[in-house]
Design a protein around this motif. Structure first.
Motif: not given
Length: 299
Positions: A34-40, A248-253
């Motif tokens: 979901a993060l890769d595809e930026r699906r909210l 978005w960047a912060t959520a990545r980890a």
């Protein structure tokens, strides 16, 4: 006093908090895709204790112009009693109930963790509006952030985390740029492990993958100021001019995503405002209380 910047930082904090919480509520095996595809996630996105406590900080600044610790303790306890289901940390339930029952906050806070006090990230997650409020005077930012932390977190590392986030927000509001912002934070954070990890991230390129930074200093998995604040400050510094990209960047980890995103949202929004936030984000996020936008309303 900069109430406008404080309100903007609060809105960014609430947005980051609510956005980050959506990732914690999803099945773990689906988050990366979901993060890769930026699906909210579908709305609404409720905010958590990060925002609830930040609202109390702003309330006290509105009333007193500074951190009145006794009044802040009561505000925290009253907000908790009115709505205890905001994902408060485990130790905060006992702390806030005890304060609500009339025990002195200094006694309650200092008896936690065998007298060491909590070194959790709760004092840091709520402090961005304070940093924006006093942005014109970094000495006052440091002193008032420490006072705000002590009400619930007696451990020096928790206080250092709050100071770091408040200074980062003040520097962001003041227009300080990426790497220089981290250096400004390092210069004013009390010495200890939070400061040590801030010095480590200060040497990392702002173009690095957030997951690399999290591997070095943590991203809140231990729910401590030490493993939360340095990562969040770096993420904010790397995206000071784009709130949405910062989140978005912060959520990545992964990690304590609602708190890291709340911290980053507060730091960055104090500078950028929320005009660039997509409409679907704004409509999904739980609204803030009416008094936030209307100073004439009772608070």
């Amino acid at each position: 006093m900069n109430r406008v910047a404080a309100l903007t930082a609060l809105r960014g904090l609430a947005l980051g908090d609510a956005f980050g919480e959506t990732w914690l509520l999803r099945p773990a095996d689906l988050v990366e895709t979901a993060l890769d595809e930026r699906r909210l996630a579908d709305g609404p996105w409720p905010w958590t204790d990060d925002t609830a406590m930040a609202l109390s900080v702003l309330r006290i600044l509105d009333r007193h112009g500074h951190v009145d610790q006794d009044a802040l303790a009561v505000a925290f306890a009253d907000a908790y009693a009115a709505d205890p289901y905001r994902s408060y940390g485990g130790s905060m339930h006992e702390v806030l109930r005890s304060i609500r029952q009339g025990e002195p906050w200094a006694v309650v806070t200092r008896r936690k963790f065998d007298g060491m006090g909590s070194w959790g990230n709760g004092a840091a997650m709520r402090v961005a509006p304070l940093g924006a409020w006093f942005a014109d005077d970094l000495g006052t930012v440091v002193a008032e952030a420490a006072r705000s932390a002590e009400v619930t977190h007696a451990h020096p590392e928790a206080v250092a985390g709050a100071v770091a986030v408040a200074v980062a927000t003040a520097a962001s509001v003041g227009g300080v740029e990426g790497g220089e912002l981290i250096e400004a934070v390092v210069a004013r954070t009390p010495d200890g492990e939070v400061a040590s990890r801030l010095r480590r991230v200060a040497r990392v390129a702002l173009s690095a993958d957030p997951r690399h930074v999290a591997g070095m200093v943590g991203c809140g998995e231990r729910i401590s100021a030490v493993d939360t604040v340095p990562y969040a400050v770096w993420c904010a510094a790397a995206h000071l001019d784009d709130l949405t990209e910062a989140l978005w960047a912060t959520a990545r980890a992964g990690g304590d995503v609602d708190t890291t995103c709340a911290i980053v949202g507060g730091i960055v929004a104090g500078r950028t405002g929320l005009d660039g936030v997509p409409a679907d984000w704004a409509s999904a996020c739980e609204p803030l209380p009416a008094w936030v936008d209307d100073p004439s309303r009772p608070i």
